[in-house]
Design an enzyme around this catalytic site. Structure first.
Site, PDB file in Angstrom:
ATOM      1  N   SER A 126      95.636 -10.241  14.999  1.00 15.31           N
ATOM      2  CA  SER A 126      94.575  -9.310  14.627  1.00 15.31           C
ATOM      3  C   SER A 126      93.202  -9.981  14.764  1.00 15.31           C
ATOM      4  CB  SER A 126      94.826  -8.787  13.209  1.00 15.31           C
ATOM      5  OG  SER A 126      93.967  -7.716  12.889  1.00 15.31           O
ATOM      6  N   ASP A 182     100.049   0.948  16.396  1.00 20.52           N
ATOM      7  CA  ASP A 182      99.102   0.205  15.556  1.00 20.52           C
ATOM      8  C   ASP A 182      97.965   1.125  15.088  1.00 20.52           C
ATOM      9  OD1 ASP A 182      97.215  -1.546  14.463  1.00 20.52           O
ATOM     10  OD2 ASP A 182      97.704  -3.140  15.879  1.00 20.52           O
ATOM     11  N   HIS A 214     100.700  -2.300  12.814  1.00 22.12           N
ATOM     12  CA  HIS A 214      99.841  -3.489  12.789  1.00 22.12           C
ATOM     13  C   HIS A 214     100.584  -4.609  12.080  1.00 22.12           C
ATOM     14  CE1 HIS A 214      96.055  -5.451  13.455  1.00 22.12           C
ATOM     15  NE2 HIS A 214      95.945  -5.789  12.190  1.00 22.12           N
TER      16      HIS A 214
END
Length: 245
Positions: A126, A182, A214
């Protein structure tokens, strides 16, 4: 940003003689400890015994998308609505460049300690994956590999201006992976990053994990282990191969 208080990274020493290093960077709101179990997963088959893992901890900073409340972050996020446009719009360039300098310093410290640059991999998840990708591609040394999970290219509109010349990591293998469900870092942003990097001539492999949000999954972690094993083979194995010739 330059005077941020930073905790020393979490270090996972090599089991055998230290010949390679992986710097793996966590995402927004997490700490290096959040990826310690993944490191154990990667090391369970004893293929990465010569690798030291560095798991940095982000400083606590105000995050605009979190109503200005402080949380661990590598740079400010102005909006989290899952759209590609929101993450590319009004990026925290000062925060990004401050974190970039920090990661370049971590890389240099490993080199100064005797680890060749081409035995170092940087990456993350991320926000951490975005920093790993950006810091790796702008490093002034050729690295072994770059990992970007559920992430995207920072400062993409001016990225080409920020890459050093010569481009040391033009051919460095980049492992990208993204879940197509996601809701935080939109899958489209991942594919846009892949396409942009390929257009610029970078060596990108992109894997899609259907239905994954995610997060990471075991299949993805296994693929990362394979990538690390390929990019950071045991020095002992190399020596044995030469002696047999």
């Amino acid at each position: 940003m330059a005077s941020l208080a930073r905790r020393p990274p979490l270090l996972v020493p090599a089991v055998a003689r230290h010949t390679a290093t992986v710097i793996f960077i966590h995402g927004l709101g997490d700490t290096g400890h959040g990826w310690a179990s993944a490191v154990e997963q990667w090391r369970r088959r004893q293929r990465l015994d010569e690798v030291k893992f560095i798991l940095p901890h982000a400083p606590s900073i105000p995050i605009t998308a979190n109503w200005g409340m402080k949380m661990p972050g590598w740079y400010d996020i102005f909006a989290i609505d899952g759209s590609a446009e929101a993450l590319r719009r009004n990026e925290d360039e000062a925060g990004i460049l401050t974190s970039q300098a920090y990661f370049h310093d971590l890389i240099q410290k490993e080199i100064d300690s005797g680890i060749p640059a081409d035995r170092i991999v940087i990456g993350g998840f991320s926000q951490g994956g975005a920093m790993g990708l950006f810091s790796g591609l702008t490093a002034k040394c050729k690295l072994a590999g770059i990992i970007a999970l559920s992430s995207y290219l920072l400062l993409s509109l001016k990225f080409a201006e920020l890459v050093p010349k010569p481009e040391f990591n033009k051919e460095t293998p980049i492992f990208m992976a993204h879940g197509d469900a996601d809701p935080v870092v939109n899958y489209k942003l991942g594919t846009m990053t892949r396409d942009l990097l390929k257009e610029m001539g970078y060596n990108v492999k992109f894997t899609t994990y259907p239905g994954m949000g995610h997060s990471a999954c075991l299949e993805e972690l296994d693929a990362i282990e394979d990538f690390l094993t390929e990019r950071l083979p045991k020095v002992a194995d190399k020596s044995e191969q030469k002696s047999e010739l």
